[in-house]
Design a protein around this motif. Structure first.
Motif, PDB file in Angstrom:
ATOM      1  N   UNK A 111     -54.567 -48.607 -21.331  1.00  0.00           N
ATOM      2  CA  UNK A 111     -54.300 -49.881 -20.673  1.00  0.00           C
ATOM      3  C   UNK A 111     -53.487 -49.640 -19.403  1.00  0.00           C
ATOM      4  N   UNK A 112     -53.864 -50.337 -18.338  1.00  0.00           N
ATOM      5  CA  UNK A 112     -53.081 -50.251 -17.111  1.00  0.00           C
ATOM      6  C   UNK A 112     -52.154 -51.464 -17.007  1.00  0.00           C
ATOM      7  N   UNK A 113     -50.898 -51.198 -16.624  1.00  0.00           N
ATOM      8  CA  UNK A 113     -49.913 -52.264 -16.406  1.00  0.00           C
ATOM      9  C   UNK A 113     -49.366 -52.137 -15.000  1.00  0.00           C
ATOM     10  N   UNK A 114     -49.435 -53.203 -14.220  1.00  0.00           N
ATOM     11  CA  UNK A 114     -48.753 -53.258 -12.926  1.00  0.00           C
ATOM     12  C   UNK A 114     -47.658 -54.299 -13.025  1.00  0.00           C
ATOM     13  N   UNK A 115     -46.496 -53.990 -12.445  1.00  0.00           N
ATOM     14  CA  UNK A 115     -45.397 -54.956 -12.393  1.00  0.00           C
ATOM     15  C   UNK A 115     -44.935 -55.054 -10.948  1.00  0.00           C
ATOM     16  N   UNK A 116     -44.930 -56.249 -10.407  1.00  0.00           N
ATOM     17  CA  UNK A 116     -44.450 -56.491  -9.042  1.00  0.00           C
ATOM     18  C   UNK A 116     -43.092 -57.175  -9.158  1.00  0.00           C
ATOM     19  N   UNK A 117     -42.054 -56.574  -8.556  1.00  0.00           N
ATOM     20  CA  UNK A 117     -40.693 -57.073  -8.768  1.00  0.00           C
ATOM     21  C   UNK A 117     -39.797 -56.733  -7.578  1.00  0.00           C
ATOM     22  N   UNK A 118     -38.726 -57.523  -7.404  1.00  0.00           N
ATOM     23  CA  UNK A 118     -37.713 -57.116  -6.420  1.00  0.00           C
ATOM     24  C   UNK A 118     -36.623 -56.272  -7.085  1.00  0.00           C
ATOM     25  N   UNK A 119     -36.731 -56.034  -8.400  1.00  0.00           N
ATOM     26  CA  UNK A 119     -35.763 -55.185  -9.114  1.00  0.00           C
ATOM     27  C   UNK A 119     -36.481 -54.103  -9.912  1.00  0.00           C
ATOM     28  N   UNK A 120     -37.075 -53.105  -9.222  1.00  0.00           N
ATOM     29  CA  UNK A 120     -37.810 -52.056  -9.948  1.00  0.00           C
ATOM     30  C   UNK A 120     -36.947 -51.376 -11.024  1.00  0.00           C
ATOM     31  N   UNK A 121     -35.625 -51.219 -10.774  1.00  0.00           N
ATOM     32  CA  UNK A 121     -34.742 -50.552 -11.751  1.00  0.00           C
ATOM     33  C   UNK A 121     -34.712 -51.327 -13.064  1.00  0.00           C
ATOM     34  N   UNK A 122     -34.939 -52.628 -12.995  1.00  0.00           N
ATOM     35  CA  UNK A 122     -34.906 -53.451 -14.200  1.00  0.00           C
ATOM     36  C   UNK A 122     -35.989 -53.023 -15.182  1.00  0.00           C
ATOM     37  N   UNK A 123     -37.030 -52.352 -14.693  1.00  0.00           N
ATOM     38  CA  UNK A 123     -38.154 -51.966 -15.545  1.00  0.00           C
ATOM     39  C   UNK A 123     -37.991 -50.557 -16.107  1.00  0.00           C
ATOM     40  N   UNK A 124     -36.831 -49.919 -15.827  1.00  0.00           N
ATOM     41  CA  UNK A 124     -36.571 -48.565 -16.342  1.00  0.00           C
ATOM     42  C   UNK A 124     -36.774 -48.444 -17.855  1.00  0.00           C
ATOM     43  N   UNK A 125     -36.411 -49.465 -18.646  1.00  0.00           N
ATOM     44  CA  UNK A 125     -36.634 -49.338 -20.101  1.00  0.00           C
ATOM     45  C   UNK A 125     -38.085 -49.053 -20.484  1.00  0.00           C
ATOM     46  N   UNK A 126     -39.016 -49.269 -19.572  1.00  0.00           N
ATOM     47  CA  UNK A 126     -40.420 -48.940 -19.875  1.00  0.00           C
ATOM     48  C   UNK A 126     -40.625 -47.433 -20.012  1.00  0.00           C
ATOM     49  N   UNK A 127     -39.571 -46.637 -19.669  1.00  0.00           N
ATOM     50  CA  UNK A 127     -39.671 -45.182 -19.848  1.00  0.00           C
ATOM     51  C   UNK A 127     -39.152 -44.732 -21.203  1.00  0.00           C
ATOM     52  N   UNK A 128     -38.679 -45.656 -22.016  1.00  0.00           N
ATOM     53  CA  UNK A 128     -37.940 -45.324 -23.235  1.00  0.00           C
ATOM     54  C   UNK A 128     -38.726 -45.763 -24.466  1.00  0.00           C
ATOM     55  N   UNK A 129     -38.454 -45.091 -25.590  1.00  0.00           N
ATOM     56  CA  UNK A 129     -38.897 -45.560 -26.902  1.00  0.00           C
ATOM     57  C   UNK A 129     -40.420 -45.684 -26.975  1.00  0.00           C
ATOM     58  N   UNK A 130     -40.868 -46.711 -27.659  1.00  0.00           N
ATOM     59  CA  UNK A 130     -42.293 -46.861 -27.950  1.00  0.00           C
ATOM     60  C   UNK A 130     -43.155 -46.921 -26.693  1.00  0.00           C
ATOM     61  N   UNK A 131     -42.752 -47.734 -25.711  1.00  0.00           N
ATOM     62  CA  UNK A 131     -43.543 -47.879 -24.492  1.00  0.00           C
ATOM     63  C   UNK A 131     -43.495 -46.579 -23.685  1.00  0.00           C
ATOM     64  N   UNK A 132     -42.309 -45.957 -23.639  1.00  0.00           N
ATOM     65  CA  UNK A 132     -42.176 -44.679 -22.945  1.00  0.00           C
ATOM     66  C   UNK A 132     -43.087 -43.618 -23.538  1.00  0.00           C
ATOM     67  N   UNK A 133     -43.144 -43.569 -24.877  1.00  0.00           N
ATOM     68  CA  UNK A 133     -44.009 -42.586 -25.546  1.00  0.00           C
ATOM     69  C   UNK A 133     -45.479 -42.881 -25.278  1.00  0.00           C
ATOM     70  N   UNK A 134     -45.833 -44.165 -25.293  1.00  0.00           N
ATOM     71  CA  UNK A 134     -47.229 -44.533 -25.021  1.00  0.00           C
ATOM     72  C   UNK A 134     -47.610 -44.100 -23.605  1.00  0.00           C
ATOM     73  N   UNK A 135     -46.680 -44.223 -22.658  1.00  0.00           N
ATOM     74  CA  UNK A 135     -46.937 -43.752 -21.295  1.00  0.00           C
ATOM     75  C   UNK A 135     -47.117 -42.244 -21.282  1.00  0.00           C
ATOM     76  N   UNK A 136     -46.185 -41.544 -21.958  1.00  0.00           N
ATOM     77  CA  UNK A 136     -46.224 -40.077 -21.965  1.00  0.00           C
ATOM     78  C   UNK A 136     -47.530 -39.580 -22.576  1.00  0.00           C
ATOM     79  N   UNK A 137     -48.053 -40.313 -23.562  1.00  0.00           N
ATOM     80  CA  UNK A 137     -49.301 -39.917 -24.226  1.00  0.00           C
ATOM     81  C   UNK A 137     -50.536 -40.354 -23.466  1.00  0.00           C
TER      82      UNK A 137
END
Ligand code: 6GU
Length: 273
Positions: free
Chosen positions: A1-27
């Motif tokens: 699945x592709x996810x795009x996020x458009x934001x004025x606070x990119x740092x706010x999306x850092x948690x997407x690198x962690x835990x379940x979502x982070x692992x799904x990205x890594x895989x």
């Protein structure tokens, strides 16, 4: 699945690198692209907002940066082979985000999130993209956040854990509270693990009995207790055909009575739990 996020606070999306979502990205299950909306502004102050037409408090997000950024994110996604985008706009004025919607979104190959700050995004942005793709405006609850970024994290986690291969067997989502059909939309009751005694507190005997039938019954009774306490609306709207004789006994103990249409109702001041 592709996810795009458009934001004025990119740092706010850092948690997407962690835990379940982070692992799904890594895989490689998820391809996440975060875009800084201010890169699509062309004035000295990188302005993304302006005063509302018609007057009133607050600011509205200007359509130009959104259009330029979303067009480029879409072009990039199509180039990377993605297809079938859906735009998800988190907003307190959206439709409620539910498990049912999470399941629906998890079946789409591409989600583009457009979280707003301030009073919202100029309406023409949603109207424009709605001519090209489904646009879902969603709210994650009856309260007001300062912006939609936290909602993007919430929605992404709810969707990602439904993707094939993201959850292990041990964390299966078959009997989640709100899993369609599963526990007939009851909240899950209490859970326990080792040690068998902690600070003088034991475990309900039935859980140590090894009697699977009795354990299942106890869990269901506890689910009725908890649902009565926290979400009586779930019982009021359940199809009474979902309740067997033992369920009805428990509902009666908790103060529920079948109404003329068979659905259960309860005088909130009725019975102790
Ligand atoms: Cl999705 N956004 C904002 N700003 N506030 C909210 C919300 C979303 N859902 C509930 N409150």
């Amino acid at each position: 699945m592709r996810l795009d996020v458009v934001t004025i606070f990119p740092e706010y999306l850092e948690p997407l690198n962690v835990s379940l979502v982070g692992k799904a990205r890594a895989r490689g299950v998820l391809d996440v692209q975060v875009h800084d909306l201010r890169r699509w502004t062309y004035d000295r102050h990188s302005t993304v907002d302006d005063t509302p037409y018609g007057g009133g408090p607050g600011m509205v997000m200007k359509p130009d940066p959104w259009g330029a950024c979303v067009d480029e994110a879409l072009a990039d996604g199509y180039e990377a082979g993605a297809h079938g985008p859906v735009m998800v706009v988190p907003t307190p004025s959206g439709r409620p985000f539910t498990q049912e919607l999470a399941v629906e979104l998890s079946a789409r190959p591409w989600l583009l999130f457009a979280p707003a700050r301030y009073e919202g995004i100029d309406r023409r942005v949603m109207d424009e993209y709605a001519t090209r793709m489904p646009v879902y405006e969603v709210s994650i609850g009856d309260y007001v956040l300062a912006g939609g970024e936290a909602a993007v994290l919430v929605i992404t986690e709810a969707v990602a854990r439904l993707l094939p291969g993201v959850l292990g067997n041990a964390e299966s989502h078959q009997d989640d509270s709100f899993a369609p059909g599963a526990m007939a939309d009851l909240l899950e009751g209490p859970v326990y693990t080792k040690p068998p005694e902690w600070r003088g507190r034991g475990i309900p005997d039935v859980l140590l009995s090894g009697h699977h039938g009795k354990i299942a019954r106890w869990r269901r009774d506890e689910a009725f207790r908890r649902t009565t306490a926290h979400r009586p609306d779930l019982i009021e709207r359940s199809d009474p055909a979902a309740f067997d004789k033992k369920d009805r006994e428990m509902l009666s103990i908790l103060g529920w009575r079948p109404g003329p249409d068979g659905r259960f109702w309860r005088d909130p001041g009725a019975v102790e739990q």
